[in-house]
Scaffold this motif. Structure first.
Motif, short mmCIF file in Angstrom:
data_model
loop_
_atom_site.label_atom_id
_atom_site.label_comp_id
_atom_site.label_asym_id
_atom_site.label_seq_id
_atom_site.Cartn_x
_atom_site.Cartn_y
_atom_site.Cartn_z
N MET A 486 -9.58 -20.22 8.40
CA MET A 486 -8.54 -19.71 9.28
C MET A 486 -9.13 -18.66 10.21
N CYS A 487 -8.99 -18.87 11.52
CA CYS A 487 -9.39 -17.86 12.50
C CYS A 487 -8.19 -16.96 12.74
N PHE A 488 -8.35 -15.67 12.40
CA PHE A 488 -7.22 -14.75 12.45
C PHE A 488 -7.01 -14.12 13.81
N PHE A 490 -5.65 -14.65 17.31
CA PHE A 490 -4.68 -15.61 17.80
C PHE A 490 -5.15 -16.30 19.07
N GLN A 491 -5.00 -17.64 19.08
CA GLN A 491 -5.39 -18.53 20.17
C GLN A 491 -6.90 -18.57 20.38
N PHE A 492 -7.65 -18.30 19.34
CA PHE A 492 -9.09 -18.51 19.31
C PHE A 492 -9.41 -19.42 18.13
N GLY A 493 -10.52 -20.15 18.26
CA GLY A 493 -10.95 -20.99 17.16
C GLY A 493 -10.07 -22.21 16.97
N LYS A 494 -10.19 -22.81 15.78
CA LYS A 494 -9.52 -24.09 15.49
C LYS A 494 -8.18 -23.89 14.80
N ASN A 495 -8.12 -22.99 13.82
CA ASN A 495 -6.91 -22.81 13.00
C ASN A 495 -6.40 -21.39 13.14
N ASN A 496 -5.12 -21.24 13.52
CA ASN A 496 -4.47 -19.93 13.66
C ASN A 496 -3.25 -19.84 12.76
N VAL A 497 -2.82 -18.61 12.49
CA VAL A 497 -1.56 -18.42 11.78
C VAL A 497 -0.41 -18.75 12.74
N PRO A 498 0.78 -19.02 12.20
CA PRO A 498 1.92 -19.34 13.08
C PRO A 498 2.29 -18.17 13.99
N TYR A 499 2.87 -18.49 15.12
CA TYR A 499 3.38 -17.48 16.05
C TYR A 499 4.49 -16.68 15.37
N MET A 500 4.53 -15.38 15.60
CA MET A 500 5.58 -14.51 15.09
C MET A 500 6.29 -13.87 16.27
N SER A 501 7.60 -14.01 16.34
CA SER A 501 8.37 -13.44 17.45
C SER A 501 8.91 -12.08 17.05
N SER A 502 9.28 -11.29 18.08
CA SER A 502 9.80 -9.95 17.83
C SER A 502 10.76 -9.58 18.94
N SER A 503 11.37 -8.41 18.81
CA SER A 503 12.38 -7.97 19.77
C SER A 503 11.77 -7.61 21.12
N PHE A 504 12.61 -7.60 22.14
CA PHE A 504 12.28 -7.14 23.49
C PHE A 504 11.12 -7.91 24.11
N GLY A 505 10.98 -9.19 23.72
CA GLY A 505 9.95 -10.04 24.31
C GLY A 505 8.57 -9.90 23.68
N HIS A 506 8.45 -9.08 22.63
CA HIS A 506 7.17 -8.92 21.97
C HIS A 506 6.98 -9.99 20.90
N GLY A 507 5.83 -9.98 20.28
CA GLY A 507 5.48 -10.95 19.24
C GLY A 507 3.99 -11.18 19.27
N SER A 508 3.54 -12.25 18.64
CA SER A 508 2.11 -12.55 18.59
C SER A 508 1.53 -12.65 19.99
N GLY A 509 0.34 -12.07 20.17
CA GLY A 509 -0.33 -12.11 21.46
C GLY A 509 -1.75 -12.60 21.33
N ARG A 510 -2.23 -13.32 22.33
CA ARG A 510 -3.61 -13.79 22.34
C ARG A 510 -4.57 -12.59 22.24
N GLY A 511 -5.53 -12.70 21.34
CA GLY A 511 -6.45 -11.59 21.11
C GLY A 511 -6.03 -10.66 20.00
N GLY A 512 -4.77 -10.76 19.57
CA GLY A 512 -4.33 -10.00 18.41
C GLY A 512 -4.88 -10.61 17.13
N ILE A 513 -5.06 -9.79 16.11
CA ILE A 513 -5.64 -10.23 14.85
C ILE A 513 -4.63 -10.01 13.74
N SER A 514 -4.43 -11.04 12.93
CA SER A 514 -3.48 -10.99 11.82
C SER A 514 -4.10 -10.27 10.62
N ASN A 515 -3.22 -9.92 9.68
CA ASN A 515 -3.65 -9.14 8.52
C ASN A 515 -4.73 -9.84 7.71
N GLY A 516 -4.52 -11.12 7.38
CA GLY A 516 -5.57 -11.87 6.70
C GLY A 516 -5.32 -12.13 5.23
#
Length: 563
Positions: A486-488, A490-516
């Motif tokens: 799993m490439c943590f 986001f939007q890099f590599g072959k396998n990513n975690v699912p997109y997570m949405s949030s309030s006010f238009g925020h959420g997962s962003g390209r270049g952000g790294i998940s907890n793991g």
């Protein structure tokens, strides 16, 4: 394996996982991804087992570090007449930083708390337990599922406080200062400076008239921005009026960030002189009041390394003896906390220092202090502390079968000192444990920055080969060199975690790294291994992006690219 990129001279490896042992001297090939021509061939290292994680599985490392040819490649292994291939990856000069650094800058820009709803609410935030209101516009949303803003969110746990928003600012300023050629080549220097100044302005907004920083703007996980309050946090989102930052609760890192950014002589909403004056005012306030703000009334190792960084930056910015003396005192404190085994003690009662996001920060703070320190005895002591810390990290990581080279750690669990891969889930917070990608990247940065001081070398990253390998293993784990492929980022590599949405238009962003990845859910000592994308609302422990991950990753890859 690392699904993104390797620098030309960096250590490079993949891990093959099998259900049955392979013949001795099994071979692997690296092929050009376009022509499929073999460009490198090597022999698998001997099999390793990792029974705590995957009983009955066998792991083989394929090392192709000597391949420095630029291009795009894939790794291939033939078994029983069938070829298995990895995902494609790049090798090139500063290839890892070239791909990821611009994306990280954009990730932070995406995380800015600047929607109309947030700006309107944050202009007049209510202080918890008071009728007073403050203007705390700016800053970044903390995580892909949390639009709150934190200097540090585990203050009540005393020994676990992570550095959050102020760490991001200091990391950006550090990278601009230490890797200008890299950023110039990427045409990213102006964007990173702008983002750092934006963050510094938020730190200034957060500086109270009394001289302390407001710790947390908490959303209560509500969609109504007007529900936000300035608070102190306890477990289970309980809030208090204990919102004053101690050194260890983001105050020291905020002082360090403001003092360092002031040296650019560049103005934002505030002038660079105001950044420096704010840092000095906050430092003077904490010198008197710090233990009042520490939740248990006692300083510990986190106060020491955060105050060391704050004092060092102010010493560099002003050349005043008061900051020199405080920096020397805090460096001596860290030396006294070092055990014969090489790990730090967090308190005065033998609790080992372990940290899920900032494990490398003691070494990073000492290294920054040494950029100013010229007293031979003080230098010798600080270098000795760095050396012992790095020796320990290498030793504890190698002590068990560890095919991925995952950095292990020492912790206290139910009165017993133990070594393990992951933090104990039963800890002082009462609830908090998550993937440790920030910790891994912080240790990679520490291995390079500290290693150049005590174990320099002519090869990869300017350090001794075992430190370069250690650093490379941690970054590779984040980018896919882990048992879940799993490439943590986001939007890099072959396998990513699912997109997570949030309030006010925020959420997962390209270049952000998940907890793991974590120890197994339900194992209070952190043993075993686990990664989940669905867990009845608790999947955030593995999948949520968090500001410190990308901040530490940014420091590490910039260090890799700037000998």
């Amino acid at each position: 394996m690392n699904q993104v990129a390797y620098d030309q001279t960096a250590p490079k490896f993949a891990v093959l996982e099998t259900t049955e042992q392979l013949p001795e001297s099994s071979r692997f090939q690296v092929k050009d991804a376009l022509t499929l021509m073999t460009v490198f061939e090597g022999t698998m290292e001997g099999s390793q087992e990792c029974a705590e994680w995957f009983p009955g599985r066998f792991f083989y490392r394929a090392d192709f570090s000597s391949l420095e040819r630029p291009g795009h490649f894939r790794l291939a292994v033939e078994r029983n007449g069938k070829e298995r291939n990895s995902s494609d990856f790049e090798i090139g000069k500063s290839a890892l930083a070239t791909q990821t650094v611009p994306a990280i800058i954009q990730y932070y820009h995406h995380q800015r708390a600047n929607s109309p709803e947030e700006l309107k609410a944050d202009r007049h935030l209510l202080l918890y337990g008071s009728t007073n209101r403050v203007d705390l516009r700016g800053g970044w949303c903390d995580a892909s599922g949390d639009v709150s803003k934190y200097f540090s969110h585990l203050a009540y746990a005393n020994f676990m406080s992570p550095q959050q928003t102020p760490l991001v600012v200091w990391s950006m300023v550090k990278v601009v200062d230490t890797a200008p050629a890299l950023l110039d080549g990427l045409q990213a220097k102006t964007a990173m400076m702008d983002e750092a100044i934006y963050g510094a302005d938020y730190l200034m907004h957060s500086l109270s008239p009394e001289g302390y920083f407001y710790m947390t703007v908490f959303s209560y996980f509500k969609k109504d921005a007007e529900a936000r309050r300035v608070v102190g946090l306890l477990a289970d989102s309980k809030t208090t009026s204990d919102y004053q930052c101690a050194f260890r609760e983001g105050g020291g890192m905020a002082i360090a960030a403001l003092a360092r950014v002031s040296q650019w002589k560049k103005d934002g909403q505030f002038s660079w002189r105001q950044y420096l004056a704010g840092a000095e005012r906050a430092f003077a306030h904490l010198q008197i009041n710090n233990t009042r703000y520490d939740d248990d009334g006692k300083e510990n190792i986190i106060d020491d390394y955060c105050a060391l960084l704050a004092a060092s930056e102010l010493w560099m910015a002003t050349d005043r003896g008061v900051y020199r003396d405080e920096a020397r005192k805090r460096a001596r404190n860290l030396a006294r906390r070092m055990t014969p085994e090489g790990y730090f003690v967090a308190n005065d009662a033998g609790r080992p220092f372990w940290h899920a996001s900032d494990a490398g920060l003691p070494v990073i703070a000492l290294a920054r202090y040494l950029e100013m320190e010229d007293d031979p005895l003080s230098r010798q002591a600080a270098l000795g502390t760095i050396k012992k810390a790095l020796d320990y990290h290498l030793r504890v990581t190698k002590e068990v079968s560890n095919p991925f080279g995952y950095a292990r750690q020492t912790f206290l669990f139910r009165g017993q000192i133990r070594d393990g891969f992951f933090i104990p889930h039963e800890n002082e917070s009462g609830w908090w444990w998550q993937g440790e990608n920030a910790r891994l990247a912080s240790l990679a940065a520490a291995a390079i920055v500290g290693g150049r001081l005590v174990y320099p070398g002519p090869g990869a990253f300017g350090v001794r080969p075992d430190l370069a390998k250690f650093a490379g293993d941690q970054i590779a784990w984040i980018l896919g060199g882990n048992p879940y492929d799993m490439c943590f980022m986001f939007q890099f590599g072959k396998n990513n975690v699912p997109y997570m949405s949030s309030s006010f238009g925020h959420g997962s962003g390209r270049g952000g790294i998940s907890n793991g990845i974590t120890g197994q859910d339900g194992h209070p000592d952190g043993s075993g291994i686990d990664f989940k994308t669905q867990a009845n609302g608790n999947e955030w422990r593995w999948t949520e992006q968090w500001l410190p991950h990308s901040a530490w990753f940014l420091q590490a890859v910039a260090a890799m690219s700037s000998k």
